[in-house]
Design a protein around this motif. Structure first.
Motif, PDB file in Angstrom:
ATOM      1  N   GLU A  47      67.941 -50.543  76.240  1.00  0.00           N
ATOM      2  CA  GLU A  47      67.563 -48.776  76.353  1.00  0.00           C
ATOM      3  C   GLU A  47      65.896 -48.444  75.719  1.00  0.00           C
ATOM      4  OE1 GLU A  47      70.527 -47.221  73.329  1.00  0.00           O
ATOM      5  OE2 GLU A  47      71.868 -49.279  74.079  1.00  0.00           O
ATOM      6  N   GLY A  48      66.057 -47.311  76.289  1.00  0.00           N
ATOM      7  CA  GLY A  48      64.425 -46.888  76.634  1.00  0.00           C
ATOM      8  C   GLY A  48      63.657 -45.891  74.519  1.00  0.00           C
ATOM      9  N   ASP A  49      64.916 -45.933  73.889  1.00  0.00           N
ATOM     10  CA  ASP A  49      64.885 -46.120  72.413  1.00  0.00           C
ATOM     11  C   ASP A  49      64.428 -47.925  71.734  1.00  0.00           C
ATOM     12  OD1 ASP A  49      67.430 -47.211  72.390  1.00  0.00           O
ATOM     13  OD2 ASP A  49      68.050 -45.669  71.319  1.00  0.00           O
ATOM     14  N   SER A  50      64.261 -48.598  72.454  1.00  0.00           N
ATOM     15  CA  SER A  50      63.993 -49.844  71.614  1.00  0.00           C
ATOM     16  C   SER A  50      65.708 -50.264  70.601  1.00  0.00           C
ATOM     17  CB  SER A  50      62.371 -49.895  70.682  1.00  0.00           C
ATOM     18  OG  SER A  50      61.851 -49.277  71.827  1.00  0.00           O
ATOM     19  N   ALA A  51      66.780 -50.060  71.630  1.00  0.00           N
ATOM     20  CA  ALA A  51      67.609 -50.910  70.838  1.00  0.00           C
ATOM     21  C   ALA A  51      68.063 -51.608  72.038  1.00  0.00           C
ATOM     22  CB  ALA A  51      68.845 -49.403  70.557  1.00  0.00           C
ATOM     23  N   ILE A  52      68.915 -52.507  71.465  1.00  0.00           N
ATOM     24  CA  ILE A  52      69.738 -53.886  72.540  1.00  0.00           C
ATOM     25  C   ILE A  52      71.385 -53.241  71.527  1.00  0.00           C
ATOM     26  CG2 ILE A  52      67.962 -54.653  72.991  1.00  0.00           C
ATOM     27  CD1 ILE A  52      69.189 -57.468  70.726  1.00  0.00           C
ATOM     28  N   SER A  53      72.549 -53.386  72.576  1.00  0.00           N
ATOM     29  CA  SER A  53      73.904 -53.303  72.058  1.00  0.00           C
ATOM     30  C   SER A  53      74.557 -54.773  72.798  1.00  0.00           C
ATOM     31  CB  SER A  53      74.251 -52.290  73.030  1.00  0.00           C
ATOM     32  OG  SER A  53      74.052 -51.295  71.644  1.00  0.00           O
ATOM     33  N   VAL A  54      75.449 -55.273  71.611  1.00  0.00           N
ATOM     34  CA  VAL A  54      76.313 -56.385  73.251  1.00  0.00           C
ATOM     35  C   VAL A  54      78.067 -55.630  72.313  1.00  0.00           C
ATOM     36  CG1 VAL A  54      76.967 -58.322  72.531  1.00  0.00           C
ATOM     37  CG2 VAL A  54      74.222 -58.907  72.269  1.00  0.00           C
ATOM     38  N   TRP A  55      78.221 -55.861  73.767  1.00  0.00           N
ATOM     39  CA  TRP A  55      79.751 -55.257  73.462  1.00  0.00           C
ATOM     40  C   TRP A  55      80.430 -56.424  74.035  1.00  0.00           C
ATOM     41  CZ3 TRP A  55      79.594 -49.968  73.620  1.00  0.00           C
ATOM     42  CH2 TRP A  55      78.349 -49.027  73.551  1.00  0.00           C
ATOM     43  N   ASP A  70      59.715 -52.000  66.411  1.00  0.00           N
ATOM     44  CA  ASP A  70      58.285 -52.447  66.769  1.00  0.00           C
ATOM     45  C   ASP A  70      57.835 -52.563  67.783  1.00  0.00           C
ATOM     46  OD1 ASP A  70      59.414 -55.044  66.292  1.00  0.00           O
ATOM     47  OD2 ASP A  70      57.988 -55.576  64.667  1.00  0.00           O
ATOM     48  N   ILE A  71      59.271 -52.531  68.660  1.00  0.00           N
ATOM     49  CA  ILE A  71      58.804 -52.926  70.214  1.00  0.00           C
ATOM     50  C   ILE A  71      59.034 -51.986  71.482  1.00  0.00           C
ATOM     51  CG2 ILE A  71      61.062 -54.078  70.522  1.00  0.00           C
ATOM     52  CD1 ILE A  71      60.314 -56.423  71.971  1.00  0.00           C
ATOM     53  N   ASP A  72      58.419 -52.159  72.142  1.00  0.00           N
ATOM     54  CA  ASP A  72      59.154 -51.352  73.967  1.00  0.00           C
ATOM     55  C   ASP A  72      59.335 -52.261  74.580  1.00  0.00           C
ATOM     56  OD1 ASP A  72      59.333 -48.607  75.813  1.00  0.00           O
ATOM     57  OD2 ASP A  72      56.774 -49.548  76.466  1.00  0.00           O
ATOM     58  N   LEU A  73      60.608 -51.573  74.566  1.00  0.00           N
ATOM     59  CA  LEU A  73      61.695 -52.931  75.464  1.00  0.00           C
ATOM     60  C   LEU A  73      61.308 -53.053  76.781  1.00  0.00           C
ATOM     61  CD1 LEU A  73      65.026 -52.966  73.808  1.00  0.00           C
ATOM     62  CD2 LEU A  73      63.920 -54.880  73.346  1.00  0.00           C
ATOM     63  N   ASN A  74      60.525 -54.223  77.380  1.00  0.00           N
ATOM     64  CA  ASN A  74      60.617 -54.197  78.908  1.00  0.00           C
ATOM     65  C   ASN A  74      61.473 -54.711  79.918  1.00  0.00           C
ATOM     66  OD1 ASN A  74      58.249 -53.322  78.966  1.00  0.00           O
ATOM     67  ND2 ASN A  74      56.923 -55.486  78.855  1.00  0.00           N
ATOM     68  N   GLY A  75      62.881 -55.651  78.582  1.00  0.00           N
ATOM     69  CA  GLY A  75      63.890 -56.353  79.230  1.00  0.00           C
ATOM     70  C   GLY A  75      64.693 -57.438  77.580  1.00  0.00           C
ATOM     71  N   ALA A  76      65.680 -58.227  78.326  1.00  0.00           N
ATOM     72  CA  ALA A  76      66.369 -58.800  77.794  1.00  0.00           C
ATOM     73  C   ALA A  76      67.280 -59.999  77.916  1.00  0.00           C
ATOM     74  CB  ALA A  76      66.698 -57.676  76.546  1.00  0.00           C
ATOM     75  N   SER A  77      68.202 -61.161  77.685  1.00  0.00           N
ATOM     76  CA  SER A  77      69.010 -61.510  78.176  1.00  0.00           C
ATOM     77  C   SER A  77      69.664 -62.287  76.928  1.00  0.00           C
ATOM     78  CB  SER A  77      68.270 -62.358  78.979  1.00  0.00           C
ATOM     79  OG  SER A  77      69.014 -63.431  79.428  1.00  0.00           O
ATOM     80  N   VAL A  86      67.590 -62.321  73.917  1.00  0.00           N
ATOM     81  CA  VAL A  86      66.699 -62.193  73.355  1.00  0.00           C
ATOM     82  C   VAL A  86      65.665 -60.774  74.256  1.00  0.00           C
ATOM     83  CG1 VAL A  86      65.242 -64.445  73.719  1.00  0.00           C
ATOM     84  CG2 VAL A  86      65.463 -63.521  75.901  1.00  0.00           C
ATOM     85  N   ALA A  87      65.171 -60.089  73.467  1.00  0.00           N
ATOM     86  CA  ALA A  87      64.947 -59.132  74.287  1.00  0.00           C
ATOM     87  C   ALA A  87      63.411 -58.616  73.380  1.00  0.00           C
ATOM     88  CB  ALA A  87      65.116 -57.895  72.448  1.00  0.00           C
ATOM     89  N   TYR A  88      62.814 -58.728  74.989  1.00  0.00           N
ATOM     90  CA  TYR A  88      61.186 -59.083  74.665  1.00  0.00           C
ATOM     91  C   TYR A  88      60.327 -57.303  74.784  1.00  0.00           C
ATOM     92  CZ  TYR A  88      61.622 -59.903  79.796  1.00  0.00           C
ATOM     93  OH  TYR A  88      62.646 -59.776  80.818  1.00  0.00           O
ATOM     94  N   LYS A 105      50.271 -56.053  73.918  1.00  0.00           N
ATOM     95  CA  LYS A 105      50.361 -57.548  72.460  1.00  0.00           C
ATOM     96  C   LYS A 105      51.894 -58.067  73.195  1.00  0.00           C
ATOM     97  CE  LYS A 105      46.810 -58.188  69.612  1.00  0.00           C
ATOM     98  NZ  LYS A 105      46.375 -58.735  70.117  1.00  0.00           N
ATOM     99  N   GLY A 106      52.699 -58.576  73.656  1.00  0.00           N
ATOM    100  CA  GLY A 106      53.767 -59.187  73.596  1.00  0.00           C
ATOM    101  C   GLY A 106      54.260 -59.173  72.468  1.00  0.00           C
ATOM    102  N   LEU A 107      56.011 -58.881  72.237  1.00  0.00           N
ATOM    103  CA  LEU A 107      56.662 -59.532  71.336  1.00  0.00           C
ATOM    104  C   LEU A 107      57.844 -59.917  71.752  1.00  0.00           C
ATOM    105  CD1 LEU A 107      57.026 -59.276  67.563  1.00  0.00           C
ATOM    106  CD2 LEU A 107      57.621 -56.602  68.333  1.00  0.00           C
ATOM    107  N   LEU A 108      58.867 -60.535  70.904  1.00  0.00           N
ATOM    108  CA  LEU A 108      60.056 -61.087  71.398  1.00  0.00           C
ATOM    109  C   LEU A 108      61.129 -61.742  70.303  1.00  0.00           C
ATOM    110  CD1 LEU A 108      61.063 -63.333  73.947  1.00  0.00           C
ATOM    111  CD2 LEU A 108      60.946 -65.004  71.854  1.00  0.00           C
ATOM    112  N   TYR A 109      62.215 -60.978  70.727  1.00  0.00           N
ATOM    113  CA  TYR A 109      62.644 -61.461  69.324  1.00  0.00           C
ATOM    114  C   TYR A 109      64.156 -62.399  69.949  1.00  0.00           C
ATOM    115  CZ  TYR A 109      61.384 -57.117  66.025  1.00  0.00           C
ATOM    116  OH  TYR A 109      60.755 -56.565  65.290  1.00  0.00           O
ATOM    117  N   VAL A 110      64.477 -63.040  69.519  1.00  0.00           N
ATOM    118  CA  VAL A 110      65.685 -63.705  69.271  1.00  0.00           C
ATOM    119  C   VAL A 110      66.913 -63.660  68.374  1.00  0.00           C
ATOM    120  CG1 VAL A 110      66.767 -66.981  70.163  1.00  0.00           C
ATOM    121  CG2 VAL A 110      63.865 -66.476  70.460  1.00  0.00           C
TER     122      VAL A 110
END
Length: 195
Positions: A47-55, A70-77, A86-88, A105-110
């Motif tokens: 989402e645009g508020d830099s949140a990810i959800s798993v349903w 601390d991230i502006d999300l471009n994608g997740a997988s 991953v969220a990046y 600068k890039g940022l990735l979370y696993v």
């Protein structure tokens, strides 16, 4: 997936055969994307508020929602194995007024499926894409180069530049990798460049 905050954005799941609305996923703020796990049991939304959800798809319920400040999300997988996400995007900072400033600068979370952070990788430039190997044991991070990592680790295995040559450092890169993908058997990496 689409919408904006002003229109009370929702994500909706439809039956392709009947066109029937199956599920109104209304917990999303400014939905940017979604992906099902390979087995169809989980749905990842970002989402645009830099949140990810798993349903949990069968229960139509949220497994976890994680705000990544601390991230502006471009994608997740979701990994092909279904047990890692991953969220990046671009690194971001929030100023004293609550405004988000995006840094180039890039940022990735696993992340584990319980929302735990397995690793956090900072990159010198914005991350364009992330790909999992078919066995989920490795990830390719694409920014100016493509870098290969074990999933959940910061220990880089290899760097691929635009000429598909393996290097150990990328400070002399002459081009930009725009895409990378694993071969079906995970023994090769194909890169594409803008030159």
């Amino acid at each position: 997936i689409g919408g904006d905050r002003d229109s009370n954005s929702v994500s909706r799941l439809y039956d392709i055969g009947t066109g029937e609305l199956i599920w109104d996923i209304n917990a999303c703020e400014e939905p940017r994307g979604a992906q099902f796990s390979n087995d169809g049991t989980k749905l990842l939304t970002w989402e645009g508020d830099s949140a990810i959800s798993v349903w949990d798809v069968s229960k139509r319920a949220i497994g976890f929602r994680l705000q990544l400040p601390d991230i502006d999300l471009n994608g997740a997988s979701v990994a092909p194995s279904g047990d890692v996400v991953v969220a990046y995007g671009n690194k971001a900072k929030v100023n004293d007024k609550g405004e988000t400033w995006v840094i180039d600068k890039g940022l990735l979370y696993v992340l584990g499926l319980d929302g735990s952070v397995l690793t956090r990788i900072e990159r010198p430039t914005a991350i364009r894409d992330v790909k999992f190997s078919t066995d989920s044991s490795k990830i390719l991070i694409v920014d100016e180069v493509a870098e290969l990592y074990p999933t959940g680790s910061q220990q880089r295995i290899a760097v691929y530049d635009k000429a598909d040559t393996v290097r150990t450092e990328h400070d002399n890169a002459k081009g930009s990798v725009t895409a990378a993908i694993f071969s079906q058997d995970d023994t090769e990496v194909l890169t594409g460049s803008d030159n």
